[in-house]
Scaffold this motif. Sequence first.
Motif, PDB file in Angstrom:
ATOM      1  N   TYR A  42       0.713  -1.207  -0.101  1.00 52.25           N
ATOM      2  CA  TYR A  42       0.037  -0.142  -0.111  1.00 52.25           C
ATOM      3  C   TYR A  42       0.819   1.371   0.009  1.00 52.25           C
ATOM      4  O   TYR A  42       1.812   1.177   0.645  1.00 52.25           O
ATOM      5  N   PHE A  43       0.270   2.282  -0.470  1.00 52.92           N
ATOM      6  CA  PHE A  43       0.924   3.804  -0.433  1.00 52.92           C
ATOM      7  C   PHE A  43      -0.281   4.659  -0.079  1.00 52.92           C
ATOM      8  O   PHE A  43      -1.480   4.735  -0.611  1.00 52.92           O
ATOM      9  N   LEU A  44       0.163   5.869   0.987  1.00 53.22           N
ATOM     10  CA  LEU A  44      -0.738   6.728   1.145  1.00 53.22           C
ATOM     11  C   LEU A  44      -0.115   7.800   1.492  1.00 53.22           C
ATOM     12  O   LEU A  44       0.921   8.092   1.792  1.00 53.22           O
ATOM     13  N   SER A  45      -0.675   8.904   0.700  1.00 54.90           N
ATOM     14  CA  SER A  45      -0.086  10.342   0.670  1.00 54.90           C
ATOM     15  C   SER A  45      -0.884  11.240   1.549  1.00 54.90           C
ATOM     16  O   SER A  45      -2.292  11.242   1.530  1.00 54.90           O
ATOM     17  N   ARG A  46      -0.445  11.926   2.552  1.00 58.52           N
ATOM     18  CA  ARG A  46      -1.127  12.788   2.842  1.00 58.52           C
ATOM     19  C   ARG A  46      -0.305  13.934   3.943  1.00 58.52           C
ATOM     20  O   ARG A  46       1.193  13.905   3.760  1.00 58.52           O
ATOM     21  N   PRO A  47      -0.628  15.137   3.966  1.00 52.31           N
ATOM     22  CA  PRO A  47       0.098  16.317   4.596  1.00 52.31           C
ATOM     23  C   PRO A  47       0.847  15.897   5.676  1.00 52.31           C
ATOM     24  O   PRO A  47       0.526  15.099   6.554  1.00 52.31           O
ATOM     25  N   ARG A  48       1.977  16.729   6.276  1.00 50.49           N
ATOM     26  CA  ARG A  48       2.621  16.546   7.361  1.00 50.49           C
ATOM     27  C   ARG A  48       1.544  16.818   8.550  1.00 50.49           C
ATOM     28  O   ARG A  48       0.525  17.432   8.339  1.00 50.49           O
ATOM     29  N   ARG A  49       2.068  16.274   9.685  1.00 54.62           N
ATOM     30  CA  ARG A  49       1.246  16.333  10.955  1.00 54.62           C
ATOM     31  C   ARG A  49      -0.060  15.783  10.709  1.00 54.62           C
ATOM     32  O   ARG A  49      -0.954  16.335  11.262  1.00 54.62           O
ATOM     33  N   PHE A  50      -0.406  14.831   9.884  1.00 57.59           N
ATOM     34  CA  PHE A  50      -1.825  14.369   9.658  1.00 57.59           C
ATOM     35  C   PHE A  50      -1.917  13.140  10.357  1.00 57.59           C
ATOM     36  O   PHE A  50      -3.205  12.502  10.006  1.00 57.59           O
ATOM     37  N   GLY A  51      -1.007  12.367  11.058  1.00 59.01           N
ATOM     38  CA  GLY A  51      -1.450  11.180  11.772  1.00 59.01           C
ATOM     39  C   GLY A  51      -0.582  10.024  10.824  1.00 59.01           C
ATOM     40  O   GLY A  51      -0.994   8.729  11.326  1.00 59.01           O
ATOM     41  N   LYS A  52      -0.061  10.275   9.968  1.00 59.34           N
ATOM     42  CA  LYS A  52       0.748   9.201   8.955  1.00 59.34           C
ATOM     43  C   LYS A  52       1.356   8.077   9.997  1.00 59.34           C
ATOM     44  O   LYS A  52       1.537   7.056  10.050  1.00 59.34           O
ATOM     45  N   SER A  53       2.470   9.074  10.672  1.00 60.90           N
ATOM     46  CA  SER A  53       3.412   8.067  11.926  1.00 60.90           C
ATOM     47  C   SER A  53       2.558   7.383  12.617  1.00 60.90           C
ATOM     48  O   SER A  53       2.860   6.142  12.890  1.00 60.90           O
ATOM     49  N   LEU A  54       1.717   7.880  13.232  1.00 60.20           N
ATOM     50  CA  LEU A  54       0.935   7.185  14.309  1.00 60.20           C
ATOM     51  C   LEU A  54       0.078   5.836  13.629  1.00 60.20           C
ATOM     52  O   LEU A  54       0.079   4.936  14.183  1.00 60.20           O
ATOM     53  N   LEU A  55      -0.234   6.009  12.423  1.00 58.08           N
ATOM     54  CA  LEU A  55      -0.911   4.917  11.600  1.00 58.08           C
ATOM     55  C   LEU A  55      -0.267   3.773  11.392  1.00 58.08           C
ATOM     56  O   LEU A  55      -0.412   2.695  11.665  1.00 58.08           O
ATOM     57  N   LEU A  56       1.331   4.175  11.146  1.00 55.77           N
ATOM     58  CA  LEU A  56       2.254   3.086  10.675  1.00 55.77           C
ATOM     59  C   LEU A  56       2.535   2.455  12.169  1.00 55.77           C
ATOM     60  O   LEU A  56       2.827   1.182  12.222  1.00 55.77           O
ATOM     61  N   SER A  57       2.546   3.095  13.154  1.00 53.98           N
ATOM     62  CA  SER A  57       3.024   2.582  14.655  1.00 53.98           C
ATOM     63  C   SER A  57       1.765   1.697  14.973  1.00 53.98           C
ATOM     64  O   SER A  57       2.164   0.612  15.572  1.00 53.98           O
ATOM     65  N   THR A  58       0.537   1.953  14.632  1.00 56.29           N
ATOM     66  CA  THR A  58      -0.603   1.091  14.853  1.00 56.29           C
ATOM     67  C   THR A  58      -0.336  -0.261  14.125  1.00 56.29           C
ATOM     68  O   THR A  58      -0.546  -1.336  14.560  1.00 56.29           O
ATOM     69  N   PHE A  59       0.108  -0.080  12.978  1.00 57.22           N
ATOM     70  CA  PHE A  59       0.282  -1.281  12.167  1.00 57.22           C
ATOM     71  C   PHE A  59       1.354  -2.235  12.770  1.00 57.22           C
ATOM     72  O   PHE A  59       1.429  -3.477  12.803  1.00 57.22           O
ATOM     73  N   GLU A  60       2.376  -1.409  13.115  1.00 61.96           N
ATOM     74  CA  GLU A  60       3.592  -2.215  13.766  1.00 61.96           C
ATOM     75  C   GLU A  60       2.884  -2.932  15.160  1.00 61.96           C
ATOM     76  O   GLU A  60       3.395  -4.000  15.311  1.00 61.96           O
ATOM     77  N   ALA A  61       2.145  -2.069  15.810  1.00 60.19           N
ATOM     78  CA  ALA A  61       1.558  -2.903  17.033  1.00 60.19           C
ATOM     79  C   ALA A  61       0.966  -4.127  16.758  1.00 60.19           C
ATOM     80  O   ALA A  61       0.816  -5.097  17.570  1.00 60.19           O
ATOM     81  N   TYR A  62      -0.083  -3.950  15.688  1.00 62.96           N
ATOM     82  CA  TYR A  62      -0.897  -4.950  15.228  1.00 62.96           C
ATOM     83  C   TYR A  62      -0.156  -6.231  14.850  1.00 62.96           C
ATOM     84  O   TYR A  62      -0.514  -7.167  15.212  1.00 62.96           O
ATOM     85  N   PHE A  63       0.945  -5.933  13.959  1.00 62.13           N
ATOM     86  CA  PHE A  63       1.484  -7.070  13.345  1.00 62.13           C
ATOM     87  C   PHE A  63       2.627  -7.611  14.331  1.00 62.13           C
ATOM     88  O   PHE A  63       3.144  -8.811  14.147  1.00 62.13           O
ATOM     89  N   GLY A  64       2.772  -6.840  15.710  1.00 61.47           N
ATOM     90  CA  GLY A  64       3.573  -7.345  16.667  1.00 61.47           C
ATOM     91  C   GLY A  64       2.909  -8.306  17.489  1.00 61.47           C
ATOM     92  O   GLY A  64       3.279  -8.719  18.521  1.00 61.47           O
ATOM     93  N   GLY A  65       1.462  -8.592  17.075  1.00 56.96           N
ATOM     94  CA  GLY A  65       0.801  -9.403  17.937  1.00 56.96           C
ATOM     95  C   GLY A  65       0.252  -8.839  19.211  1.00 56.96           C
ATOM     96  O   GLY A  65       0.030  -9.906  20.440  1.00 56.96           O
ATOM     97  N   LYS A  66       0.548  -7.561  19.570  1.00 57.84           N
ATOM     98  CA  LYS A  66       0.255  -6.752  20.677  1.00 57.84           C
ATOM     99  C   LYS A  66      -1.322  -6.530  21.258  1.00 57.84           C
ATOM    100  O   LYS A  66      -1.774  -5.462  21.026  1.00 57.84           O
ATOM    101  N   LYS A  67      -1.922  -7.668  21.618  1.00 59.44           N
ATOM    102  CA  LYS A  67      -3.360  -7.679  21.448  1.00 59.44           C
ATOM    103  C   LYS A  67      -3.798  -6.689  22.575  1.00 59.44           C
ATOM    104  O   LYS A  67      -4.937  -6.124  22.727  1.00 59.44           O
ATOM    105  N   GLU A  68      -2.994  -6.963  23.649  1.00 58.79           N
ATOM    106  CA  GLU A  68      -3.404  -6.075  24.823  1.00 58.79           C
ATOM    107  C   GLU A  68      -3.419  -4.655  24.806  1.00 58.79           C
ATOM    108  O   GLU A  68      -4.337  -3.783  25.335  1.00 58.79           O
ATOM    109  N   LEU A  69      -2.705  -4.069  23.728  1.00 57.07           N
ATOM    110  CA  LEU A  69      -3.053  -2.500  23.453  1.00 57.07           C
ATOM    111  C   LEU A  69      -4.314  -2.300  22.781  1.00 57.07           C
ATOM    112  O   LEU A  69      -4.469  -0.940  22.648  1.00 57.07           O
TER     113      LEU A  69
END
Length: 518
Positions: A42-69
């Motif tokens: 996938y590719f997503l374009s969005r302006p700066r400070r729009f939550g892209k980094s938080l979105l990727l961090s959410t994917f990282e936690a999901y694929f890390g299997g961190k169910k408790e989060l």
Amino acid sequence: MNSVLRKLPIGIQTFEDIRRDGYLYVDKTAFVWKIANTGKPYFLSRPRRFGKSLLLSTFEAYFGGKKELFEGLAIEQMETEWKRYPVLHLDLNAKKYETPGDLIAILNQHLEKWESLYGDEKQDRSPEERLSYVINRASEQAGCGVVVLVDEYDKPLLQAFGNMALMEEYRQTLKAFYGVLKSSDRYLRFVFLTGVTKFAQVSVFSDLNQLNDISMKPQYATICGITEQELTETFAPELQELAEMNRLTPEETIQKMKRLYDGYHFCEFSKGVFNPFSVLNVFDGYKFSNYWFQTGTPTFLVELLKKSEYDLRTLIDGVEASVSSFTEYRVDADNPIPLIYQSGYLTIKDYDEEFGIYLLAFPNDEVRYGFINFLIPFYTSIVNSDQSFYIGKFIQELRTGDYDSFLTRLQAFFADFPYELNDKTERHYQVVFYLVFKLMGQFTDAEVRSARGRADAVVKTPQYIYVFEFKLNGTAEEALQQIDDKGYLIPYQADERKLIKIGVEFDAAKRNISRWLP
């Protein structure tokens, strides 16, 4: 009044930190599950400070299997396995890119971390060979596909903007590095790249044509940003306190928030979203301000505008464009609109289905007046610190009927113009008039026209309606005559306010206003 003591995640872009430390979170996890389970690259374009980094961090936690989060979030009802995958998270945000070595250094930093986990047998090879080896080894060791997340893939290219040699070095390096994501496809479970721009296919994306670009797909239009429903549901106590602190009703507060921070549309007919950075900062201090705009000065965009001799009046009123003309940025193109759109200063406001034409315009008042204010020093002698003073005085003078002081003050905007601008006199001065009256529009009913058959500018105050006509190659008398001959006053004659027509003469030799007549 009880102060709201809830934790706002200002400057916190790590999903795990937000969840473990009890910060407010706008739940986007349903998007995460859907994307993770319906495709791979996938590719997503969005302006700066729009939550892209938080979105990727959410994917990282999901694929890390961190169910408790994810307890209590939408994804908890959707995911059943919580399988853990190797995750390679490349963040290009944190560095200044000024030399070829700067990009290699940050790639090395990430590669060394991954090699310490999965094997460093290729550590003396090129970055792309090392990445290919790490992906292969990680997949073999884990017995499953690897997840690759790239945050701000284009940051080096944007920072090298204007330096074609450096940009080409970065392009070659990144093209080879990202190309591994195609050649290693069989070892990959999921790939997600984010950035501000989508550089054209001839650039770093030429080897990544299999990417699913979801930047303008309606089902993902609100994946970043805050919808009005999310605003009112997630931040109800903060909205109440904001209203009380600013002596507004709840309805007035929502309307002001919408006027200042809402209005971003990343797809035709999609729901609009609020700028998340500005929303969080408003609730932090309970003051309305241009938070997002102040975090990044669009100097390179203004230089691009001047270099391309783009008519600013068109930009400010809204630009019509076909989708291909604003979704991909070609480095050699003499068109500033794609970069201005992708950077978040323009957004989609309308769409003509028959002809496939989009209307791009400023998303909201924060961006509109922030951008116009920022332009003033580039086109006049007025420096940033004086702008609000001048505009405030302009309004006060017109409200009291003192148009002489208004026009005298307007002369200051034309003082000490660079001589080299003289060969573009007419366009330049028209733009300056345009900027001044547009800025006044945030405080009073001011409109400025460039169409024939209408007055150059009309300003309405509680007691007066002013109709201005400016003449560059003519006299103040001729300007007044045009107001009469063209019937510019007719639309306002039923109004009870006093009508004042003003003809203004502009002296091209002096490069300034010379005379005016009421």
